[in-house]
Scaffold this motif. Structure first.
Motif, PDB file in Angstrom:
ATOM      1  N   UNK A 191      -0.603   7.974  16.495  1.00 40.39           N
ATOM      2  CA  UNK A 191      -0.832   6.727  17.296  1.00 40.39           C
ATOM      3  C   UNK A 191      -2.244   6.487  18.104  1.00 40.39           C
ATOM      4  N   UNK A 192      -2.644   7.624  18.425  1.00 38.84           N
ATOM      5  CA  UNK A 192      -3.807   7.579  19.155  1.00 38.84           C
ATOM      6  C   UNK A 192      -5.072   7.807  18.220  1.00 38.84           C
ATOM      7  N   UNK A 193      -4.916   8.027  17.311  1.00 35.63           N
ATOM      8  CA  UNK A 193      -5.950   8.356  16.202  1.00 35.63           C
ATOM      9  C   UNK A 193      -6.920   6.880  15.830  1.00 35.63           C
ATOM     10  N   UNK A 194      -8.113   6.940  15.552  1.00 33.41           N
ATOM     11  CA  UNK A 194      -8.752   5.809  14.955  1.00 33.41           C
ATOM     12  C   UNK A 194      -8.708   5.692  13.691  1.00 33.41           C
ATOM     13  N   UNK A 195      -7.447   4.837  13.032  1.00 33.93           N
ATOM     14  CA  UNK A 195      -7.510   4.753  11.679  1.00 33.93           C
ATOM     15  C   UNK A 195      -7.876   3.338  11.125  1.00 33.93           C
ATOM     16  N   UNK A 196      -8.282   3.478   9.790  1.00 30.54           N
ATOM     17  CA  UNK A 196      -8.881   2.277   9.267  1.00 30.54           C
ATOM     18  C   UNK A 196      -8.555   2.430   7.865  1.00 30.54           C
ATOM     19  N   UNK A 197      -7.334   1.929   7.701  1.00 32.84           N
ATOM     20  CA  UNK A 197      -6.802   2.071   6.404  1.00 32.84           C
ATOM     21  C   UNK A 197      -6.959   0.703   5.470  1.00 32.84           C
ATOM     22  N   UNK A 198      -7.830   0.845   4.587  1.00 33.84           N
ATOM     23  CA  UNK A 198      -8.154  -0.233   3.433  1.00 33.84           C
ATOM     24  C   UNK A 198      -7.478   0.167   2.092  1.00 33.84           C
ATOM     25  N   UNK A 199      -6.646   0.846   1.828  1.00 33.81           N
ATOM     26  CA  UNK A 199      -6.067   1.242   0.479  1.00 33.81           C
ATOM     27  C   UNK A 199      -5.648   0.125  -0.173  1.00 33.81           C
ATOM     28  N   UNK A 200      -5.279  -0.942   0.540  1.00 30.34           N
ATOM     29  CA  UNK A 200      -4.670  -2.142  -0.048  1.00 30.34           C
ATOM     30  C   UNK A 200      -5.680  -2.866  -1.060  1.00 30.34           C
ATOM     31  N   UNK A 201      -6.928  -2.646  -0.833  1.00 31.30           N
ATOM     32  CA  UNK A 201      -7.970  -3.174  -1.532  1.00 31.30           C
ATOM     33  C   UNK A 201      -8.101  -2.516  -2.799  1.00 31.30           C
ATOM     34  N   UNK A 202      -7.679  -1.497  -3.125  1.00 35.06           N
ATOM     35  CA  UNK A 202      -7.875  -0.606  -4.093  1.00 35.06           C
ATOM     36  C   UNK A 202      -6.716  -0.461  -5.040  1.00 35.06           C
ATOM     37  N   UNK A 203      -5.630  -0.366  -4.269  1.00 40.96           N
ATOM     38  CA  UNK A 203      -4.259  -0.056  -5.047  1.00 40.96           C
ATOM     39  C   UNK A 203      -3.304  -1.089  -4.844  1.00 40.96           C
TER      40      UNK A 203
END
Length: 717
Positions: free
Chosen positions: A705-717
């Motif tokens: 929860x405190x990590x810096x996450x940038x999830x862009x998987x939706x653009x690929x799959x």
């Protein structure tokens, strides 16, 4: 010549114009394709605490994970989706980065010797036959070491060894990760301590009880239509509960589904075709008189023709029991079953045993379900052929061979004997041989488990069975029907605009508009439609930032239907707007207003609880409550009321309290404090163990929860 001269004079200008045009073309292509020099992260699947995850790396890890699943569990692999695999890989990368950072910062490590000892002690290693001494039957460390050495030495010369070595490396990595995780969790657990005074306070607060008298007016006592709510009421409720409306980026849609299904005309055409096979004047074309009925049916059926014997109790779906009375050569009228129209011919009648006693020797090989990995198919076939000759020549050897060589450990230990079984208890090939041959017959029969040498020991009972052969035609739409369905969907899509118009015209045409809300960018399925990433990507503006609220699009839903979709709302990360949640919160706003109305009924009421209840028209009841269980009898969870009760003094009467189900006035009769214990060590230990027990499940989630996450998987799959 004058023209050529002018061209020469202006050649620099022309070259410049051409150069600008080419540059514009190239830049347009780069910018449009997502591979712009100014978008260096176009191939980035995501970022975790600053680490960039490229699409190539992510795809390779997905392929590796899928290969492992297919190898370890082929049955599961056929149902798993790429999205599920992507979820697993993403979570794995997040864990590696988040936990790896913790291990590095805190100095956690696993030495080579420690890892070796952990591997050696692993139960799967200890019990593996490959590492057991042939004499003692115990785990052999030497054989274990030799196995690893052989894999390492042969990984560059033998593809099978290379694959096995990579699997071993993955196993080592997994064991190392588990060791690090265990060390980290243990360290966190050791740092958690529950003081005895906190344990005492927790025990006493959860054990205190109270007796009360209560006057209550429920919200349900006022009809919804009697309550007038204003925009200000909605706004006040929204502002007071704004944190409840925080949400991820998502989209809401309204859609009409146009199933691609056979029309009545298509169905009649199929039925007429099947009837033609029955009524053909030419006997060669008539199913009833065909010389080779299996060949006749195979050339006309959409599915594999499999003639089989059936008893009355297990006739195929769609057939009436009267077929048991029909003569050989009889052909049914067309009937519907399992998405097909079929006609069925009676090709034989005979009595079959009701049950059979048999024994078998199973010789399996590589690649089969539970197959014997020590032999391949040709080796298995050669072995079974030789064994068949032996047992046919001398059946007394059957039991000994089964005990020694059968790959069915259950029956093998019993000399191959299976006991008595019915005709549907075994796989088809095994059952067919056992029930259609005579007592004493011995033969080799293949199945999905390998080669069986079967001996029929005995048969009992007898009942009539009919051999049936069917021609089945799939009930599928014709090209014209598909075109008509597409035209209807296209016409509807082009005729509507806006939510109200969409709904009104859909209902006018007899279609059913359905909403789907809160579709996240990486969701996979839509209620009522199943898996459809294309619609979800469009609704969330993935790779198409031009999608706007009110847009309408026509989609092909995997050839099962056409879907007309209206984008009704699109939310970015953050708080959903009041307009977006207005209808969802309407019941709560109405109840809040009801609470205000009921509170007024208690205004001015004085005296004891009975007098207050009588003045307000509120029934008075007695109730026992416990602070550790914030439930108020039939009213259910009422934490605000319970909290008020245990903050009162004996004999005190509360002011009206607006709760979850109504408005309450409480008179505290008495409170019974928890019994004082001589020692709270047991409660301290219980709370400490419970707290430490949550470490394994909660620590990583907290770090994530405190990590810096940038999830862009939706653009690929």
């Amino acid at each position: 010549m004058a023209t050529l001269e002018r061209i020469r004079q202006r050649s620099g200008l022309l070259i410049g114009i051409i150069g600008v045009a080419m540059l514009a073309f190239i830049l347009t292509d780069l910018l449009g394709s997502g591979n712009s020099l100014f978008r260096a992260d176009a191939n980035v699947v995501g970022k975790v605490n600053g680490r960039t995850v490229e699409s190539r790396e992510f795809a390779m890890r997905m392929d590796e994970r899928e290969a492992i699943i297919r190898q370890q569990n082929p049955q599961q692999a056929q149902f798993i989706t790429r999205k599920q695999i992507a979820d697993g890989v993403w979570n794995e990368i997040v864990r590696e980065e988040v936990m790896g950072e913790q291990y590095d910062n805190l100095g956690f490590m696993v030495s080579s010797r420690e890892l070796y000892q952990r591997l050696k002690a692993n139960p799967s290693i200890q019990s593996a036959p490959a590492f057991k001494d042939q004499v003692t039957g115990q785990f052999s460390e030497g054989m274990f070491q030799q196995y690893i050495t052989n894999l390492r030495d042969n990984m560059n010369v033998d593809p099978q060894a290379a694959e096995a070595y990579q699997q071993w490396v993955d196993f080592e990595r997994g064991q190392k990760d588990m060791a690090l995780q265990t060390k980290y969790n243990k360290a966190v657990e050791k740092g958690l301590y529950v003081p005895k005074q906190i344990a005492k306070a927790s025990f006493q607060s959860s054990s205190i009880s109270a007796n009360i008298k209560m006057a209550a007016l429920e919200f349900s006592s006022i009809k919804d239509e009697e309550v007038e709510v204003t925009d200000a009421d909605f706004k006040n409720y929204y502002n007071e509960n704004k944190e409840d409306f925080k949400a991820e980026k998502s989209a809401d849609i309204l859609y009409v589904n146009f199933p691609i299904a056979a029309s009545e005309a298509d169905r009649k055409e199929l039925q007429d075709e099947l009837k033609g096979y029955i009524s053909a004047a030419d006997s060669a074309e008539n199913f009833a008189f065909a010389a080779d009925d299996s060949l006749y049916a195979s050339s006309r059926s959409d599915i594999r023709v499999m003639p089989d014997y059936y008893r009355e109790a297990n006739l195929p779906q769609g057939l009436d029991t009267t077929i048991m009375e029909q003569p050989v050569g009889y052909v049914t009228e067309p009937y519907e079953a399992n998405g097909y129209y079929a006609i069925t011919k009676v090709t034989d009648k005979r009595n079959l045993p009701d049950s059979v006693e048999a024994r078998h020797i199973l010789i399996s090989f590589q690649g089969l379900q539970g197959g014997n990995e020590t032999r391949n198919q040709p080796q298995a076939k050669a072995l079974v052929d030789s064994l068949l000759e032996v047992v046919k020549a001398d059946t007394s050897k059957f039991a000994a061979i089964a005990k020694e060589l059968s790959d069915d450990p259950g029956s093998g230990a019993n000399g191959g004997e299976l006991g008595w079984f019915g005709d549907k208890q075994m796989v088809a090939s095994f059952s067919n041989f056992s029930f259609r041959n005579e007592k004493g017959e011995i033969a080799m029969v293949p199945s999905q488990f390998g080669y069986h040498i079967i001996e029929i020991l005995d048969q009992k009972g007898s009942s009539e069975a009919v051999k049936l052969l069917s021609i089945s035609r799939e009930i599928a739409p014709t090209e014209q029907t598909i075109d008509d369905i597409y035209s209807a969907a296209s016409e509807f899509a082009s005729s509507v605009s806006g939510t109200e118009d969409f709904t009104a015209k859909a209902e006018e045409k007899g279609y059913t508009p359905r909403p789907a809300t809160g579709l996240l960018p990486f969701d996979e399925s839509i209620p009522g439609l199943g898996n459809n990433r294309e619609i979800i990507r469009w609704a969330n503006g993935i790779n198409s930032e031009d999608t706007e609220i009110g847009d309408i699009q026509l989609f092909n839903n995997g050839n099962s239907s056409y879907v007309v979709v209206l984008l009704t709302d699109a939310m970015e990360d953050g708080y959903r707007s009041l307009d977006a949640v207005k209808e969802n919160i309407r019941p709560m706003v109405i109840n809040s207003k009801k609470g205000d109305m009921l509170m007024k009924k208690f205004e001015g009421a004085t005296g004891d609880i009975d007098a207050i209840g009588a003045a307000a028209g509120a029934p008075v009841t007695t109730q026992a409550v416990n602070f550790g269980a914030p439930s108020l009898g039939r009213f259910g969870s009422e934490p605000k009321v319970i909290g008020t009760i245990f903050g009162m003094n004996d004999g005190e009467t509360s002011k009206p309290i607006k709760g979850n189900r109504g408005v309450f006035v409480i008179q505290l009769t008495n409170k019974t404090p928890a019994a004082e214990l001589p020692d709270y060590s047991e409660q301290q230990n219980q709370q400490q163990q419970a707290t430490r027990g949550r470490v394994q499940g909660q620590v990583f989630l907290s770090l994530k929860e405190n990590a810096k996450l940038d999830d862009r998987r939706a653009k690929f799959y």
